[in-house]
Motif scaffolding. Structure first.
Motif, PDB file in Angstrom:
ATOM      1  N   SER A  27       0.778  -1.201  -0.089  1.00 11.59           N
ATOM      2  CA  SER A  27       0.170  -0.025  -0.049  1.00 11.59           C
ATOM      3  C   SER A  27       0.879   1.292   0.008  1.00 11.59           C
ATOM      4  N   SER A  28       1.841   1.272   0.857  1.00 10.98           N
ATOM      5  CA  SER A  28       2.711   2.498   0.796  1.00 10.98           C
ATOM      6  C   SER A  28       3.613   2.643  -0.602  1.00 10.98           C
ATOM      7  N   SER A  29       4.034   1.601  -0.910  1.00 14.17           N
ATOM      8  CA  SER A  29       4.678   1.807  -2.521  1.00 14.17           C
ATOM      9  C   SER A  29       3.753   2.289  -3.455  1.00 14.17           C
ATOM     10  N   GLY A  30       2.373   1.832  -3.205  1.00 17.58           N
ATOM     11  CA  GLY A  30       1.217   2.305  -4.225  1.00 17.58           C
ATOM     12  C   GLY A  30       1.239   3.787  -4.070  1.00 17.58           C
ATOM     13  N   ILE A  31       1.269   4.145  -2.713  1.00 17.74           N
ATOM     14  CA  ILE A  31       0.893   5.625  -2.491  1.00 17.74           C
ATOM     15  C   ILE A  31       2.079   6.495  -3.241  1.00 17.74           C
ATOM     16  N   VAL A  32       3.269   6.026  -2.792  1.00 16.30           N
ATOM     17  CA  VAL A  32       4.457   6.727  -3.307  1.00 16.30           C
ATOM     18  C   VAL A  32       4.341   6.939  -5.060  1.00 16.30           C
ATOM     19  N   ARG A  33       4.091   5.621  -5.423  1.00 17.75           N
ATOM     20  CA  ARG A  33       3.999   5.768  -6.986  1.00 17.75           C
ATOM     21  C   ARG A  33       2.940   6.517  -7.464  1.00 17.75           C
ATOM     22  N   ALA A  34       1.870   6.863  -6.821  1.00 10.63           N
ATOM     23  CA  ALA A  34       0.846   7.703  -7.167  1.00 10.63           C
ATOM     24  C   ALA A  34       1.345   9.092  -6.980  1.00 10.63           C
ATOM     25  N   LEU A  35       1.841   9.598  -5.946  1.00  9.56           N
ATOM     26  CA  LEU A  35       2.603  10.719  -5.758  1.00  9.56           C
ATOM     27  C   LEU A  35       3.673  11.204  -6.731  1.00  9.56           C
ATOM     28  N   ILE A  36       4.256  10.192  -7.003  1.00 10.18           N
ATOM     29  CA  ILE A  36       5.309  10.515  -8.303  1.00 10.18           C
ATOM     30  C   ILE A  36       4.753  10.769  -9.712  1.00 10.18           C
TER      31      ILE A  36
END
Length: 346
Positions: A7-16
């Motif tokens: 979930s955290s990596s998904g949020i980071v990818r979305a922010l990027i």
């Protein structure tokens, strides 16, 4: 409840992804905010004074995170470029203003306002635009600092010579602003980059930061439009045309001057923006304080304040389009120096 790594990596990818989108379409986003604020000024009336300064400082901090010690070493090795930039800022824009005033035979109030903008130093907004178009940020900050330090002498002297009017400039106030809004945040960001660039996750943070910079810039443009957007209504077509020509010719001549002195492409983009974008916010304050009997001077300065924010993002977008679509046109003049810039920003 703990957040899973997935979930955290998904949020980071979305922010990027969001940051990348905002960086790519900065011009359209900023213009949309300006238009929206023009019709709904109350939305951004909170972006004034200390709030605006904090936003600017945060943006400069995020930009400082992209700098490395080599950037400052390169800048220190070429003080001639700073000298060229300072001379360009205090010659091209004042003389362009005087020529436009003479050519269009503008009323005294309008003439004083345009000349005052032309004689003002560079502002923090130019540093932001230089960052957005992948210019030389260290050079941009260096030019802004130099022109600000010279402003207490140069601005009153040039206004007196070209407009026949005398003004006072708060030297300490200007230096304090540039220190806390520009120099210190950039230095902190650069130090953070030096200390943490090898840490896991720092690279992702740097990828996200441009998006926050664009959002901060949008808030600032919204605040400026909320405060001065009505200037468009009160400005005649001749005033709008002269403001456009003054700004656009400054961009063009700044870029050509960089080419003439064989600066690399990143520095040419920066010099273009630094010359064309003046601290119109300072000019607005000075016009309001020193020329109360010439209200047109403040209106022209405020109009420049709004237009420079919009035109700067448009020019940054144009530079990025040319850089990506026609890379041969952005080939370096000083290959060693420019290769360093390109390796970090592309």
């Amino acid at each position: 409840m703990k957040t899973s790594p997935t979930s955290s990596s998904g949020i980071v990818r979305a922010l990027i992804s969001t940051s990348t989108w905002l960086s790519r379409y900065t011009s359209l986003f900023i213009i949309a905010i300006a238009v929206f604020t023009f019709f709904n000024p109350s939305v951004f009336t909170w972006v004034q004074g200390d709030t605006q300064a904090l936003l600017l400082g945060f943006i400069m901090l995020t930009m400082g995170m992209t700098l490395r010690p080599d950037d400052f070493r390169i800048l220190a090795s070429r003080p001639w470029d700073i000298f060229i930039g300072a001379c360009a800022q205090y010659s091209i824009m004042p003389l362009l203003a005087w020529l436009l005033v003479s050519t269009f035979d503008l009323p005294k109030g309008v003439a004083v306002g345009l000349i005052l903008v032309g004689c003002s130093p560079g502002g923090v907004s130019s540093n932001i635009m230089s960052f957005l178009c992948r210019g030389d940020l260290a050079y941009s900050v260096g030019m802004t600092t130099a022109s600000t330090l010279l402003a207490p002498f140069m601005t009153p002297t040039l206004v007196l010579l070209l407009a026949g009017e005398s003004i006072d400039v708060d030297a300490w106030g200007m230096f304090r602003s540039i220190l806390f809004v520009t120099i210190l945040p950039v230095a902190i960001g650069a130090i953070a980059n030096k200390l943490f660039q090898s840490r896991a996750g720092y690279g992702k943070i740097c990828q996200i930061m441009p998006g926050f910079s664009v959002l901060g810039l949008a808030c600032i443009v919204g605040g400026v439009t909320a405060a001065h957007g009505a200037s468009f209504i009160h400005s005649g077509s001749v005033i709008v045309v002269t403001v456009f020509l003054h700004n656009s010719l400054g961009y063009l001549l700044g870029f050509l001057l960089g080419k003439f002195f064989r600066m690399n492409s990143a520095k040419c983009r920066t010099l273009s923006i630094e010359v064309g974008m003046q601290n119109a916010g300072l000019a607005t304050v000075l016009a309001t304080k020193h020329f109360p009997l010439l209200p047109e001077a403040a209106i022209v300065s405020a109009l420049c304040c709004v237009w420079h924010s919009i035109s700067g993002t448009l020019l940054a977008g144009l530079f990025n389009f040319i850089r990506h679509t026609f890379p041969s046109l952005s080939s370096p003049t000083h290959s060693k120096e420019n290769s360093h810039v390109n390796s970090r920003t592309n």
